[in-house]
Design a protein around this motif. Structure first.
Motif, short mmCIF file in Angstrom:
data_model
loop_
_atom_site.label_atom_id
_atom_site.label_comp_id
_atom_site.label_asym_id
_atom_site.label_seq_id
_atom_site.Cartn_x
_atom_site.Cartn_y
_atom_site.Cartn_z
N GLU A 1 0.84 -1.19 0.00
CA GLU A 1 0.00 0.00 0.00
C GLU A 1 0.88 1.24 0.00
OE1 GLU A 1 -2.80 2.96 0.97
OE2 GLU A 1 -1.30 2.41 2.45
N ARG B 1 -7.84 1.97 -0.52
CA ARG B 1 -6.39 1.69 -0.55
C ARG B 1 -5.91 1.43 -1.97
NH1 ARG B 1 -4.27 -2.15 3.99
NH2 ARG B 1 -3.60 -3.18 2.10
N ASP C 1 -7.27 -1.75 -4.03
CA ASP C 1 -7.34 -2.96 -3.20
C ASP C 1 -8.75 -3.54 -3.31
OD1 ASP C 1 -6.97 -4.96 -1.34
OD2 ASP C 1 -6.83 -3.62 0.39
N ASP D 1 -10.50 -3.18 0.27
CA ASP D 1 -10.72 -1.82 0.76
C ASP D 1 -10.46 -0.87 -0.41
OD1 ASP D 1 -10.72 0.68 1.94
OD2 ASP D 1 -9.43 0.11 3.61
N SER E 1 0.94 3.95 1.75
CA SER E 1 1.43 4.45 3.04
C SER E 1 2.65 3.65 3.50
CB SER E 1 0.33 4.42 4.09
OG SER E 1 -0.12 3.11 4.30
#
Length: 146
Positions: free
Chosen positions: A56, A95, A89, A92, A58
């Protein structure tokens, strides 16, 4: 008033010493990257993705020591250049998952020898034991809560 007597000289200032050390290490890396028209930030992102696989955004920001908004902007250009792929994603939708492409891996592979030579040169001048100790101390410093 001269504050010199109340503070350490810049030569023994931790923030300045860390910056000077970073510049010493980064100078030959910047030369290598300039030759392949790649920024330090993109190099770090490629290395993180090669090491961690699909992650991801982040995680990339954290591991590459970059701010998330910068990562988002940089990834756009890297995707356009074919160095990475991004996808939403499936679990989610907020993401974005990022993965290095073969073109990105080729950049790393083609510059591996130069990168290793830079690291070997630093190790040869410092000694493996001191370099390992420095890395251990820097990890310890990162864990400190200021």
């Amino acid at each position: 008033m001269n504050t010199q007597s109340h503070s350490k000289s810049t030569a023994r200032s931790l923030p300045i010493s860390l910056l000077r050390a970073r510049e010493t290490v980064m100078a030959p890396i910047r030369d290598m990257l300039q030759g392949i028209q790649l920024t330090e930030q993109k190099w770090r992102i490629l290395r993180v993705l090669d090491e961690l696989g699909e992650v991801e955004q982040s995680t990339i920001a954290h591991e590459a020591c970059l701010l998330l908004p910068s990562v988002t902007r940089i990834l756009r250009t890297m995707e356009a250049d074919g160095q990475i792929t991004r996808r939403q994603d499936s679990d989610d939708k907020r993401r974005t998952m990022v993965k290095i492409t073969e073109a990105g891996r080729t950049i790393l592979r083609e510059n591996l020898a130069t990168s290793l030579a830079i690291s070997s040169n630093i190790e040869a001048q410092m000694g493996k034991e001191k370099l390992d100790q420095l890395l251990d101390l820097l990890e310890e410093l990162q864990a400190i809560k200021v």
